[in-house]
Write an enzyme that holds these catalytic residues in place. Structure first.
Site: not given
Length: 334
Positions: A144, A274, A302
């Site tokens: 991320s 995601d 995610h």
């Protein structure tokens, strides 16, 4: 008889303490749980400094000439402990380092200049130097926000890396936008910072955030949820400051802007479900970095480290091993 009673009392006290913590101080119990998990996995918490700036990190093992070390960068509003489920499936003799990103957990909290992606790259580089990790090429892993930082780091310091693993990285121009990204644009246009989906302040908002980040529902006891929220709320102002930096004009497409400078071997891992940053970003990376390895995890969201830790660990080690073989072949040819 007195000895038996006394022994019974000694046994009861820890049990009572755990129950009391669960009921009244669940946040503290969660921190204690992470401490215990680190101990069980053989991780040691250490600190290093660059001037007055302090870095907090956990590590296991010692560097070896034959195998690159691993440096793992966590995502927004997480900490080094985010990697515990993945570390649980990594080889015990693999040297690894999990660092708290700038301002997070035990690392110094300064100001906005350190929270932009470029600022974080600079601080991570200082950390690498402070512990001597740059003495030999290492493998960088980021997820991320940490994936955004890892990619830009690879563009800035290619000679330091044996390879880089990007897990659902932020910082790209995504062909398909998620509802979350569209929501961010709305917040930017209205200048609102009180309703950011990744910064919960109520139990319902926390539940919504977990649903956003995980495809597989997390069935957590309400006291665990309360503990998570209790530990996050005191940091919410800081999280908002970081968030506005990384989605601001300087940082939102940092990875995209630096892709052409990446020369290290790249591995991309993405969950097909995601909801934070769309999986179409994997195709963007593959188009610019034609030799990168792309793995899409079905029925995964995610939070790869939380949802698929065993698979994530295997992919990381397979990629690291492939770079070792490549280095050995290069040495033989030379």
């Amino acid at each position: 008889m007195e000895l038996i009673v006394l022994s019974g009392g000694i046994l009861v006290l820890p049990v009572f303490a755990v129950i009391a913590s669960f009921l009244f101080w669940p946040g503290s119990l969660l921190k204690a749980s992470n401490w215990f998990w680190r101990r069980r996995l053989g991780l040691r918490v250490r600190y290093s400094h660059r001037g007055n700036y302090r870095f907090c990190y956990s590590c296991r093992g010692t560097p070896r000439d034959a195998t690159p070390s691993l440096l793992l960068l966590h995502g927004f509003s997480a900490s080094k402990d985010m990697w515990l489920p993945v570390v649980n499936h990594l080889p015990r003799d693999q040297h690894l380092v999990c660092v708290d990103m700038p301002g997070h957990e035990g690392t110094s909290r300064t100001g906005a200049e350190d929270y932009s992606i470029e600022g974080q790259v600079t601080r991570v580089h200082q950390f690498v130097q402070s512990i001597g990790l740059d003495r030999r090429p290492f493998q960088l892993v980021g997820t991320s926000m940490g994936g955004n930082v890892a990619g830009v780091y690879a563009a800035r310091y290619p000679a330091q890396l044996s390879g880089v693993t990007l897990m659902c990285p932020a910082g790209l121009v995504y062909p398909t936008e998620t509802k979350f990204i569209r929501r961010l644009r709305e917040l930017e246009n209205t200048a609102q910072t009180e309703s950011i989906p990744l910064i919960p302040s109520t139990a319902q908002e926390l539940e919504d955030m977990l649903k956003l980040c995980c495809y597989t529902p997390l069935r957590l006891h309400r006291q665990v949820m309360k503990g998570l929220l209790d530990n996050r709320i005191p940091n919410n102002d800081f999280y908002k400051e970081v968030f506005m930096e990384i989605v601001g004009e300087k940082s939102r497409h940092s990875l995209q802007d630096n892709l052409h400078l990446i020369t290290s071997p790249v591995q991309v891992v993405w969950g097909t479900e995601d909801q934070v940053v769309h999986v179409s970003g994997a195709a963007v990376l593959a188009a610019v970095l034609p030799n990168c390895q792309v793995t899409l995890l079905q029925q995964c969201g995610h939070s790869l480290a939380l949802e698929r830790p065993r698979k994530a660990a295997k992919l990381i080690m397979d990629f690291l091993s492939a770079q070792e073989v490549g280095c050995e072949n290069t040495k033989k040819l030379s």
